[in-house]
Each structure stands twice: as C-alpha cells, then as structure tokens.
Design a protein around this motif. Structure first.
Motif, PDB file in Angstrom:
ATOM      1  N   ARG A 102     -12.935 -46.861 -59.327  1.00  0.00           N
ATOM      2  CA  ARG A 102     -11.467 -45.737 -58.076  1.00  0.00           C
ATOM      3  C   ARG A 102     -12.363 -44.177 -57.543  1.00  0.00           C
ATOM      4  NH1 ARG A 102      -7.587 -44.616 -62.724  1.00  0.00           N
ATOM      5  NH2 ARG A 102      -9.516 -43.780 -63.743  1.00  0.00           N
ATOM      6  N   VAL A 103     -13.424 -43.807 -58.398  1.00  0.00           N
ATOM      7  CA  VAL A 103     -13.851 -42.445 -57.305  1.00  0.00           C
ATOM      8  C   VAL A 103     -14.962 -43.052 -56.226  1.00  0.00           C
ATOM      9  CG1 VAL A 103     -15.360 -41.150 -57.819  1.00  0.00           C
ATOM     10  CG2 VAL A 103     -13.533 -41.107 -59.770  1.00  0.00           C
ATOM     11  N   LEU A 104     -15.773 -43.936 -56.946  1.00  0.00           N
ATOM     12  CA  LEU A 104     -16.396 -44.294 -55.616  1.00  0.00           C
ATOM     13  C   LEU A 104     -16.216 -45.160 -55.106  1.00  0.00           C
ATOM     14  CD1 LEU A 104     -19.262 -46.050 -58.759  1.00  0.00           C
ATOM     15  CD2 LEU A 104     -19.357 -43.646 -57.726  1.00  0.00           C
ATOM     16  N   ILE A 129     -19.648 -33.065 -61.976  1.00  0.00           N
ATOM     17  CA  ILE A 129     -21.176 -33.445 -61.831  1.00  0.00           C
ATOM     18  C   ILE A 129     -21.081 -34.689 -62.615  1.00  0.00           C
ATOM     19  CG2 ILE A 129     -22.705 -33.080 -63.721  1.00  0.00           C
ATOM     20  CD1 ILE A 129     -25.082 -32.922 -61.963  1.00  0.00           C
ATOM     21  N   ARG A 130     -20.065 -34.875 -63.727  1.00  0.00           N
ATOM     22  CA  ARG A 130     -20.033 -36.468 -64.133  1.00  0.00           C
ATOM     23  C   ARG A 130     -19.917 -37.511 -63.799  1.00  0.00           C
ATOM     24  NH1 ARG A 130     -18.278 -32.986 -69.040  1.00  0.00           N
ATOM     25  NH2 ARG A 130     -16.849 -31.815 -68.148  1.00  0.00           N
ATOM     26  N   THR A 131     -18.771 -36.899 -62.156  1.00  0.00           N
ATOM     27  CA  THR A 131     -18.055 -37.953 -61.571  1.00  0.00           C
ATOM     28  C   THR A 131     -19.131 -39.248 -61.655  1.00  0.00           C
ATOM     29  OG1 THR A 131     -16.359 -36.440 -61.095  1.00  0.00           O
ATOM     30  CG2 THR A 131     -16.429 -38.300 -59.755  1.00  0.00           C
ATOM     31  N   MET A 133     -21.999 -32.557 -54.715  1.00  0.00           N
ATOM     32  CA  MET A 133     -20.413 -32.060 -55.305  1.00  0.00           C
ATOM     33  C   MET A 133     -20.252 -31.140 -53.680  1.00  0.00           C
ATOM     34  SD  MET A 133     -21.889 -31.112 -58.480  1.00  0.00           S
ATOM     35  CE  MET A 133     -19.469 -29.957 -59.162  1.00  0.00           C
ATOM     36  N   MET A 134     -20.247 -30.335 -53.015  1.00  0.00           N
ATOM     37  CA  MET A 134     -20.170 -29.835 -52.089  1.00  0.00           C
ATOM     38  C   MET A 134     -20.203 -30.703 -50.843  1.00  0.00           C
ATOM     39  SD  MET A 134     -20.127 -25.989 -52.652  1.00  0.00           S
ATOM     40  CE  MET A 134     -20.299 -24.997 -51.153  1.00  0.00           C
ATOM     41  N   MET A 135     -20.614 -31.328 -50.339  1.00  0.00           N
ATOM     42  CA  MET A 135     -20.631 -31.938 -49.430  1.00  0.00           C
ATOM     43  C   MET A 135     -19.058 -33.263 -48.870  1.00  0.00           C
ATOM     44  SD  MET A 135     -24.315 -33.855 -48.999  1.00  0.00           S
ATOM     45  CE  MET A 135     -24.259 -35.082 -48.378  1.00  0.00           C
ATOM     46  N   LEU A 136     -19.368 -33.967 -50.802  1.00  0.00           N
ATOM     47  CA  LEU A 136     -18.034 -34.473 -51.292  1.00  0.00           C
ATOM     48  C   LEU A 136     -16.847 -33.987 -51.777  1.00  0.00           C
ATOM     49  CD1 LEU A 136     -20.572 -37.886 -52.168  1.00  0.00           C
ATOM     50  CD2 LEU A 136     -19.535 -36.987 -49.586  1.00  0.00           C
ATOM     51  N   ASN A 137     -16.817 -32.989 -51.578  1.00  0.00           N
ATOM     52  CA  ASN A 137     -15.845 -32.545 -52.408  1.00  0.00           C
ATOM     53  C   ASN A 137     -15.360 -32.522 -54.264  1.00  0.00           C
ATOM     54  OD1 ASN A 137     -14.077 -29.885 -52.053  1.00  0.00           O
ATOM     55  ND2 ASN A 137     -12.048 -31.053 -51.380  1.00  0.00           N
ATOM     56  N   ILE A 138     -16.816 -33.052 -54.826  1.00  0.00           N
ATOM     57  CA  ILE A 138     -16.151 -33.257 -55.930  1.00  0.00           C
ATOM     58  C   ILE A 138     -17.397 -31.930 -56.996  1.00  0.00           C
ATOM     59  CG2 ILE A 138     -17.687 -34.489 -57.953  1.00  0.00           C
ATOM     60  CD1 ILE A 138     -18.103 -36.870 -55.786  1.00  0.00           C
ATOM     61  N   LYS A 139     -15.879 -31.974 -57.966  1.00  0.00           N
ATOM     62  CA  LYS A 139     -15.870 -30.445 -58.691  1.00  0.00           C
ATOM     63  C   LYS A 139     -16.361 -30.959 -59.761  1.00  0.00           C
ATOM     64  CE  LYS A 139     -11.738 -28.501 -57.042  1.00  0.00           C
ATOM     65  NZ  LYS A 139     -11.306 -28.026 -57.323  1.00  0.00           N
ATOM     66  N   PRO A 186     -12.587 -63.589 -48.847  1.00  0.00           N
ATOM     67  CA  PRO A 186     -13.776 -62.887 -48.368  1.00  0.00           C
ATOM     68  C   PRO A 186     -14.516 -62.352 -50.022  1.00  0.00           C
ATOM     69  CG  PRO A 186     -12.026 -61.651 -48.218  1.00  0.00           C
ATOM     70  CD  PRO A 186     -11.469 -62.839 -48.353  1.00  0.00           C
ATOM     71  N   VAL A 187     -16.171 -62.245 -50.253  1.00  0.00           N
ATOM     72  CA  VAL A 187     -16.508 -61.763 -51.432  1.00  0.00           C
ATOM     73  C   VAL A 187     -16.080 -60.414 -50.706  1.00  0.00           C
ATOM     74  CG1 VAL A 187     -18.576 -62.111 -52.595  1.00  0.00           C
ATOM     75  CG2 VAL A 187     -17.859 -63.241 -51.443  1.00  0.00           C
ATOM     76  N   ALA A 188     -16.337 -59.551 -52.222  1.00  0.00           N
ATOM     77  CA  ALA A 188     -16.055 -57.964 -52.779  1.00  0.00           C
ATOM     78  C   ALA A 188     -17.794 -57.018 -51.934  1.00  0.00           C
ATOM     79  CB  ALA A 188     -16.063 -57.696 -53.826  1.00  0.00           C
ATOM     80  N   LYS A 189     -17.887 -56.762 -50.987  1.00  0.00           N
ATOM     81  CA  LYS A 189     -18.962 -56.363 -51.190  1.00  0.00           C
ATOM     82  C   LYS A 189     -19.776 -55.151 -51.155  1.00  0.00           C
ATOM     83  CE  LYS A 189     -19.804 -58.615 -46.026  1.00  0.00           C
ATOM     84  NZ  LYS A 189     -19.772 -58.075 -44.648  1.00  0.00           N
ATOM     85  N   GLY A 190     -20.492 -54.726 -51.712  1.00  0.00           N
ATOM     86  CA  GLY A 190     -21.090 -53.219 -52.515  1.00  0.00           C
ATOM     87  C   GLY A 190     -21.469 -52.510 -51.258  1.00  0.00           C
ATOM     88  N   HIS A 191     -21.595 -51.127 -51.929  1.00  0.00           N
ATOM     89  CA  HIS A 191     -22.052 -50.259 -51.027  1.00  0.00           C
ATOM     90  C   HIS A 191     -22.853 -48.956 -51.661  1.00  0.00           C
ATOM     91  CE1 HIS A 191     -18.702 -47.603 -53.161  1.00  0.00           C
ATOM     92  NE2 HIS A 191     -18.204 -48.584 -52.886  1.00  0.00           N
ATOM     93  N   ARG A 192     -23.207 -47.651 -50.616  1.00  0.00           N
ATOM     94  CA  ARG A 192     -24.496 -46.826 -51.513  1.00  0.00           C
ATOM     95  C   ARG A 192     -23.862 -46.404 -52.520  1.00  0.00           C
ATOM     96  NH1 ARG A 192     -29.036 -45.420 -48.468  1.00  0.00           N
ATOM     97  NH2 ARG A 192     -30.346 -45.994 -50.445  1.00  0.00           N
ATOM     98  N   HIS A 193     -24.027 -46.117 -53.659  1.00  0.00           N
ATOM     99  CA  HIS A 193     -23.690 -44.853 -54.446  1.00  0.00           C
ATOM    100  C   HIS A 193     -23.667 -43.697 -53.675  1.00  0.00           C
ATOM    101  CE1 HIS A 193     -23.723 -42.404 -57.902  1.00  0.00           C
ATOM    102  NE2 HIS A 193     -23.409 -42.872 -58.569  1.00  0.00           N
ATOM    103  N   PRO A 194     -22.744 -42.572 -53.665  1.00  0.00           N
ATOM    104  CA  PRO A 194     -22.779 -41.466 -53.067  1.00  0.00           C
ATOM    105  C   PRO A 194     -23.887 -40.765 -52.934  1.00  0.00           C
ATOM    106  CG  PRO A 194     -20.853 -41.408 -54.997  1.00  0.00           C
ATOM    107  CD  PRO A 194     -22.054 -43.143 -54.700  1.00  0.00           C
TER     108      PRO A 194
END
Length: 346
Positions: free
Chosen positions: A341-343, A332-334, A324-330, A106-114
């Motif tokens: 691993r994060v995306l 912004i540089r993330t 950041m609020m919606m995805l619980n990310i503290k 199987p070929v790895a599929k990309g996905h939309r950026h958060p």
C-alpha cells in the motif's frame, strides 16, 4: 507357419484392429484394444514369436513386415487417443460460458523500489556533474575500510559496538561506508579522478525511525590540482538543489572527520515542518544530509598520491535519509516493511 501365412496374418491383424479402433467409444476402449494388440500377450506379440522358426532369408522379409504393422497400429491408436483427448477438452469447454476470443486479464506489473528510484535520481545528478560510477566489496579488510582513510585504532568506529566484524584468518568487517571504494580506487588510479560510490553499508545501529543496521550510501571523490572547499560547496549546492529544487535552503556547518580537513556537515531545511521543528528534524528545523570536506593529506599520501601536488574533496550521504526528504516519508522503516500500500505510491 510359412512366410505367406505370416504375411496373411499381418494383413488380417491390421484390418481387424483398425476397424475396432474406428468403432471405439472412448479412451478406455482404445486402451483395452492397445493391450489386446500390442501388449505382452497381444495379437502382434504372439505373431512375432513365430519369427524364430523362419530361416535367415525369411526373417529378412518378415521382420520389416512386423515392424511396419506395429508402427501402423501405434499411429492408429495415437490418433484415436488424441481425438478423444481433444473431444474431452471441447466437451468441458462447452459446459462453461467462456469466450476464447476475449483478451486475457492484464497481468500486474512490478515497479522499482522507492530507494532504487531515489538512488537513480541522485546518481543521475552526480553523473551530470562529471562523476563516474565505481564499486567495491561489501566485506572489507581494515586497511581499506579504516587505515588508509586516516581512521586511528582508537577511533570508536572501529569498536564492535559500531562495526560488524567477520570471523576469519585476518580482521575483516562489513564495510561501514563506501569510502573503501575511494581508497581502492585511488590506489589503482592517478588524478585527475572524479567518482561516485553507491552501495550498501552496515553499522551496528538499532532500527528506529531514522537509523538502520543496513542502509545505502553514495560517496563522492574528486581529486585534481587546486581543488578546494569552494569547489565542494559549489558542487554540493548544485546537487542539493537538483534534488529538492532551487528554493531548497542549504547550510554548511564546520565538523570533524578523520579523512577530511577541513570538514563540514551539510543540512537542508526540514521539508516536513518548513523549519519550524518536528520529530523528524528533532525540533531544530534542519536535517543533516551528509558529511563532506577536503581530503586529508594523509589519505592522499596513504593511497600513493602526492598531497603537495594534488588536493581533493569527498562527501558521503545516506540514500534513505535523502529519499525520506524527497518522498516525504517520516520513518526509515517504511522502506523495509514491504507494505504494498505504501510502495505502490511511488
């Protein structure tokens, strides 16, 4: 050489080389025979040199025979070459344990950026509230970025410390907000109008946990008769609860912006500490989400709309801050570090 001798020679060469091609043991032998038959000093080449001694009528008969012989030998050489090429591939495949009937990996599929996911969710809610998508240029003149929006020359936003200026014959800036879309839209359209303006914006900020020199905004504008601050509070409350759920706590604080009067700041209770105070909300339990207010009469007047007849409200929000609020990310540089691993979590 007579024409009969030429015909006989053609027949002899064809039979001889087809027999040798059939007995060739490998690709090297086929290539050697090709040179011997069709090369510069090959048998067919030497035979065709004799055509110069024929009469015109004889050439008309001998020429096609020579061409037919060349085509026949070329086809025979190509067929034998393809045979050995296929044999070589099959021999290599037979050396390895490979089942060609198995499905491929199987070929790895990309996905939309958060950020794209968050922006789509925001614009979807706004579209259900009646807002239409509008866009404008990233590189903007000061008129549409500042002047029409009632931002005076002495305002700190027009200093190089806060704004990226572009070299050119006329003062140009990288837009500091998507409000330039609002001013351009009001110049070309008459009320009633209700638009949202998502897009990238630029400010001369240092990169830290909550700020970035390049980020994204979504601005909204609603202009019609009898639009008031009550309409603004109703729509923004519906928007915020659409993002964070019906239990989200929202507050409106008086503020000041040159392009709205009255103006408000809209805060949401911090989802990271539930209002107890943390480094994200800077200890006060609330996070500023957006600025908004009733459109200043000067802005309407500058864009050709009569403020005695029409009124409106406008708001602007940072996509990163809401994401950041919606995805619980503290931090912004993330969003910009491209750590898979994060995306992949989103």
């Amino acid at each position: 050489m007579t024409i009969q001798e030429f015909k006989s020679a053609c027949s002899t060469i064809e039979q001889e080389y087809k027999a040798k091609i059939g007995q060739a043991a490998d690709l090297a032998a086929v290539e050697e025979l090709r040179v011997a038959a069709l090369g510069r000093k090959g048998a067919l080449t030497e035979l065709l040199k004799g055509l110069k001694d024929f009469s015109i009528e004889e050439k008309k008969e001998a020429g096609p025979l020579g061409n037919a012989l060349k085509a026949a030998l070329t086809a025979a050489f190509d067929e034998k070459t393809e045979f050995f090429a296929a044999k070589e591939i099959n021999d290599e495949l037979n050396k390895v344990n490979l089942d060609l009937t198995l499905p491929g990996y199987p070929v790895a599929k990309g996905h939309r950026h958060p950020l794209s996911v968050a922006q789509d969710r925001m614009t979807d809610i706004l579209s259900r509230l009646g807002f239409e998508w509008a866009e404008g240029p990233w590189v903007e003149d000061e008129k549409h970025n500042f002047d029409l929006l009632n931002i005076p020359l002495h305002h700190p936003a027009r200093d190089a410390q806060d704004t990226f200026f572009v070299d050119g014959k006329m003062p140009l800036v990288l837009r500091t907000h998507t409000s330039n879309v609002q001013s351009r839209y009001m110049e070309k359209h008459k009320p009633p109008l209700r638009i949202m303006a998502p897009g990238r914006v630029f400010r001369n900020d240092s990169l830290d946990a909550t700020h970035s020199p390049v980020f994204h905004q979504i601005e909204g504008l609603y202009v019609d008769k009898h639009v008031s601050l009550a309409d603004l509070k109703s729509d923004l409350t519906a928007f915020m609860k659409g993002l964070f759920g019906n239990k989200a706590e929202i507050r409106f604080r008086p503020s000041f912006f040159p392009f709205t009067e009255p103006s408000v700041e809209v805060d949401v209770k911090c989802v990271f500490c539930q209002g107890k105070g943390c480094n994200v909300c800077k200890g006060n339990g609330w996070i500023e989400m957006l600025g908004a207010g009733v459109v200043h009469p000067n802005v309407l007047r500058n864009c050709g709309i009569d403020p005695e007849v029409y009124s409106g409200y406008a708001f602007g929000m940072g996509v990163e801050r809401l994401a950041m609020m919606m995805l619980n990310i503290k931090d912004i540089r993330t969003f910009y570090e491209n750590d898979l691993r994060v995306l992949k979590q989103f």
